[in-house]
Design an enzyme around this catalytic site. Structure first.
Site, mmCIF file in Angstrom:
data_model
loop_
_atom_site.group_PDB
_atom_site.id
_atom_site.type_symbol
_atom_site.label_atom_id
_atom_site.label_comp_id
_atom_site.label_asym_id
_atom_site.label_seq_id
_atom_site.Cartn_x
_atom_site.Cartn_y
_atom_site.Cartn_z
ATOM 1 N N SER A 163 1.432 62.617 63.096
ATOM 2 C CA SER A 163 0.382 62.227 62.139
ATOM 3 C C SER A 163 -0.920 61.898 62.855
ATOM 4 O O SER A 163 -0.916 61.538 64.030
ATOM 5 C CB SER A 163 0.816 60.999 61.335
ATOM 6 N N ASP A 177 3.321 66.675 48.657
ATOM 7 C CA ASP A 177 4.333 67.644 49.094
ATOM 8 C C ASP A 177 4.974 68.309 47.878
ATOM 9 O O ASP A 177 5.048 67.723 46.795
ATOM 10 C CB ASP A 177 5.417 66.962 49.937
#
Length: 295
Positions: A12, A275
């Site tokens: 990330s 997502d």
């Protein structure tokens, strides 16, 4: 003995997680007797780590990563009878929950600002057998978002979603949805449905100005756009924030919704917290004040 788990997604924030790991650990060591660190290697790891920490009765679980990792951490705690307090340090592209909780988007600042004394109840949403902390999107914009690859996200940030979404909207594909909201059935023709649990969606912090992290409701907004000209009219209403229905945008606050397509032969996937999620039909429910979250 007060134990905390820190779950880190090393990929990330443009691979910067390692840079912040030591800072976070030092900060948490000031409040906890033991801080265990787990790094994710694949999808599902953060959920598993959080679930295990709940079973082992950790006091708190923290996540360092983007919205997807935060979603996994929350999902790992959601089904447990004992749920540790939840905290996170944002490292993602959009960081919607951080925006909703007024957590600094700069990781160093978020770590420095952390206080064990600052918590608030957090509603979470359930979609079929999964969980979300921010948004379920259905229709043209989410179909486009599902096609945004990680390279585009890294290069353009939240603008990647915006560009892809509006490209898709210009095609003006609309859907006939069958929606049951708190027991009341209705038909909705729209290119896009958005179900939010907080005020921030896709980095736009005023999209749902009435939505609070602990109001016990989910919030549905949809474009009233059977034609391209209607889409063009609806988008400005959407971007300035939706607190009530207008001629161009629909709005409803609810506890439970069942959403399907009128044409059951058609397949349409949801997008859950950024997502790809389940294909319609879906049942979406709010779990009020389900977690205690640091802010």
């Amino acid at each position: 003995m007060k134990k905390a788990l820190l779950i880190i997604n090393p990929s990330s924030g443009g691979e910067k997680a390692k840079e912040y790991q030591q800072l976070a650990q030092e900060k948490l060591n000031q409040s906890f007797d033991e801080v265990k660190i787990c790094q994710t290697e694949q999808k599902g790891d953060a959920k598993s780590f959080a679930k295990k920490a709940a079973n082992e009765r950790y006091d708190s679980v923290f996540v360092m990563g983007g919205d997807g990792t935060v979603n996994e951490g929350i999902s790992g705690l959601a089904e447990e009878k004992y749920r540790p307090k939840f905290g996170f340090f944002p490292l993602g592209t959009v960081n919607d929950l951080a925006r909703a909780l007024d957590i600094p988007l700069d990781p160093k600042e978020a770590i420095a600002n952390f206080s064990i004394t600052k918590t608030t109840p957090l509603d979470i949403g359930k979609i079929n057998d999964s969980y979300f902390m921010n948004v379920v999107a259905i229709g043209a914009i989410p179909e486009a978002i599902n096609n945004v690859d990680s390279e585009q996200k890294t290069k353009f940030g939240k603008l990647a979603y915006f560009i892809s979404g509006f490209k898709e909207l210009s095609n003006n594909e609309t859907y006939s949805f069958l929606v049951t909201i708190d027991g009341k059935k209705q038909e909705i023709t729209s290119s896009t449905l958005l179900i939010g649990s907080t005020n921030s969606i896709g980095g736009f912090e005023s999209l749902l100005p009435e939505a609070k992290v602990d109001d016990g409701k989910l919030h549905l907004i949809y474009l009233k756009d059977p034609s391209l000209i209607d889409t063009i009219k609806a988008v400005p209403d959407l971007l300035k924030g939706v607190a009530e229905a207008t001629g161009n945008v629909g709005y409803l606050a609810f506890d439970q919704a069942v959403i399907s397509l009128e044409n059951s032969d058609k397949k349409l996937a949801t997008n859950v917290d950024g997502d790809k999620g389940d294909i319609l039909p879906v049942t979406i429910t709010v779990l009020p004040a389900h977690l205690e979250v640091y802010h």
